[in-house]
Scaffold this motif. Structure first.
Motif, PDB file in Angstrom:
ATOM      1  N   TRP A  30      10.394 107.751  62.262  1.00  0.00           N
ATOM      2  CA  TRP A  30      10.133 108.093  63.669  1.00  0.00           C
ATOM      3  C   TRP A  30      10.235 109.597  63.860  1.00  0.00           C
ATOM      4  O   TRP A  30       9.354 110.221  64.436  1.00  0.00           O
ATOM      5  CB  TRP A  30      11.162 107.430  64.580  1.00  0.00           C
ATOM      6  CG  TRP A  30      10.997 105.970  64.793  1.00  0.00           C
ATOM      7  CD1 TRP A  30      10.029 105.152  64.285  1.00  0.00           C
ATOM      8  CD2 TRP A  30      11.848 105.138  65.593  1.00  0.00           C
ATOM      9  NE1 TRP A  30      10.229 103.864  64.696  1.00  0.00           N
ATOM     10  CE2 TRP A  30      11.330 103.826  65.506  1.00  0.00           C
ATOM     11  CE3 TRP A  30      12.978 105.378  66.358  1.00  0.00           C
ATOM     12  CZ2 TRP A  30      11.914 102.750  66.164  1.00  0.00           C
ATOM     13  CZ3 TRP A  30      13.571 104.314  67.023  1.00  0.00           C
ATOM     14  CH2 TRP A  30      13.048 103.014  66.922  1.00  0.00           C
ATOM     15  N   GLN A  34       7.212 112.029  64.906  1.00  0.00           N
ATOM     16  CA  GLN A  34       7.286 112.712  66.197  1.00  0.00           C
ATOM     17  C   GLN A  34       7.173 114.219  66.039  1.00  0.00           C
ATOM     18  O   GLN A  34       6.520 114.895  66.834  1.00  0.00           O
ATOM     19  CB  GLN A  34       8.596 112.344  66.900  1.00  0.00           C
ATOM     20  CG  GLN A  34       8.596 110.935  67.468  1.00  0.00           C
ATOM     21  CD  GLN A  34       9.938 110.540  68.034  1.00  0.00           C
ATOM     22  OE1 GLN A  34      10.976 110.976  67.550  1.00  0.00           O
ATOM     23  NE2 GLN A  34       9.937 109.701  69.057  1.00  0.00           N
ATOM     24  N   ALA A  37       3.568 115.262  65.533  1.00  0.00           N
ATOM     25  CA  ALA A  37       2.645 115.067  66.662  1.00  0.00           C
ATOM     26  C   ALA A  37       2.351 116.393  67.361  1.00  0.00           C
ATOM     27  O   ALA A  37       3.208 117.274  67.453  1.00  0.00           O
ATOM     28  CB  ALA A  37       3.241 114.083  67.661  1.00  0.00           C
ATOM     29  N   TYR A 122       6.656 109.310  73.337  1.00  0.00           N
ATOM     30  CA  TYR A 122       5.784 109.102  72.184  1.00  0.00           C
ATOM     31  C   TYR A 122       6.606 108.459  71.072  1.00  0.00           C
ATOM     32  O   TYR A 122       7.508 109.078  70.503  1.00  0.00           O
ATOM     33  CB  TYR A 122       5.207 110.443  71.725  1.00  0.00           C
ATOM     34  CG  TYR A 122       4.269 110.335  70.541  1.00  0.00           C
ATOM     35  CD1 TYR A 122       2.977 109.843  70.708  1.00  0.00           C
ATOM     36  CD2 TYR A 122       4.676 110.734  69.265  1.00  0.00           C
ATOM     37  CE1 TYR A 122       2.120 109.750  69.628  1.00  0.00           C
ATOM     38  CE2 TYR A 122       3.818 110.641  68.183  1.00  0.00           C
ATOM     39  CZ  TYR A 122       2.540 110.146  68.368  1.00  0.00           C
ATOM     40  OH  TYR A 122       1.701 110.042  67.294  1.00  0.00           O
ATOM     41  N   PRO A 124       5.976 106.806  67.628  1.00  0.00           N
ATOM     42  CA  PRO A 124       5.005 106.508  66.573  1.00  0.00           C
ATOM     43  C   PRO A 124       5.496 105.430  65.613  1.00  0.00           C
ATOM     44  O   PRO A 124       6.679 105.351  65.288  1.00  0.00           O
ATOM     45  CB  PRO A 124       4.869 107.857  65.860  1.00  0.00           C
ATOM     46  CG  PRO A 124       6.190 108.518  66.069  1.00  0.00           C
ATOM     47  CD  PRO A 124       6.665 108.079  67.415  1.00  0.00           C
ATOM     48  N   ALA A 130       0.902 104.443  67.785  1.00  0.00           N
ATOM     49  CA  ALA A 130       2.092 104.829  68.548  1.00  0.00           C
ATOM     50  C   ALA A 130       2.157 104.027  69.836  1.00  0.00           C
ATOM     51  O   ALA A 130       1.129 103.606  70.386  1.00  0.00           O
ATOM     52  CB  ALA A 130       2.074 106.319  68.856  1.00  0.00           C
TER      53      ALA A 130
END
Length: 208
Positions: A30, A34, A37, A122, A124, A130
């Motif tokens: 995670w 993140q 992103a 967010y 994912p 996501a």
């Protein structure tokens, strides 16, 4: 009533699957996903609104509502994003009211601009998938009401509405699917005691 039960069951199924997939993703992944992103995201979407109410006041009833919307958005942040957008929405329904003198009902359309302001998390699962839980408020100024004999116009309908929005989205590559619950914080009418309408919203869009 059956359609509301179906929507509710689909939403529960969607949430359960989201939870299962997220639990299967290690926390270390995670964090990495993140961090990878982009700090800016943008896109557009369109959707339908399904009314959860059929009675807007003691004398005003709603039937056969067709409601849809479309708009664009941009968001900025990391892990939790701040989102702002701009859109257009219309409600076209058969309104039955004690005020109309002929037939007892009319087909009336009201049109609104939309300015949504949300916080979007967010979460994912992979580089291409996501989940996007979101919460916010939508500002909806009324821009037009079709001519009618029922007394529905800018003098009787609330011109500036605020709507609470709580939703859960799924992003697959650049395609998004969203389910949301919306509750008006302002009443539908401003010249009489009136309900604050609520809706289930289903949207599909593209995010980049």
């Amino acid at each position: 009533m059956q359609k509301f039960k179906l929507i509710f069951l689909l939403a529960i199924f969607f949430v359960m699957n989201c939870t299962t997939v997220l639990h299967a993703t290690p926390p270390s992944d995670w964090k990495r996903l993140q961090n990878e992103a982009s700090w800016i995201q943008y896109g557009f979407r369109l959707g339908v609104n399904i009314s959860l109410d059929s009675k807007y006041s003691e004398t005003d009833h709603l039937d056969k509502l067709l409601s849809a919307e479309f708009g664009a958005f941009s968001r900025f942040g990391k892990i939790v994003y701040g989102e702002i957008g701009f859109g257009y929405m219309f409600h076209k329904g058969t309104y039955m009211t004690a005020h109309v003198t002929s037939g007892g009902y009319e087909r009336i359309e009201s049109r609104y601009l939309q300015i949504p302001m949300k916080a979007v998390a967010y979460l994912p699962v992979s580089q291409k998938i996501a989940f996007l839980p979101n919460l916010g408020v939508i500002y909806q100024p009324l821009v037009h009401v079709t001519k009618n004999d029922s007394g529905y116009n800018k003098s009787s309908i609330t011109n500036h509405s605020f709507v609470l929005h709580a939703g859960l989205g799924l992003k697959i590559h650049f395609v998004t699917i969203d389910f949301a619950y919306r509750k008006n914080l302002t009443p539908f009418f401003k010249d009489r005691k009136s309900l604050k309408p609520s809706f289930m919203t289903i949207m599909i869009g593209f995010q980049f």
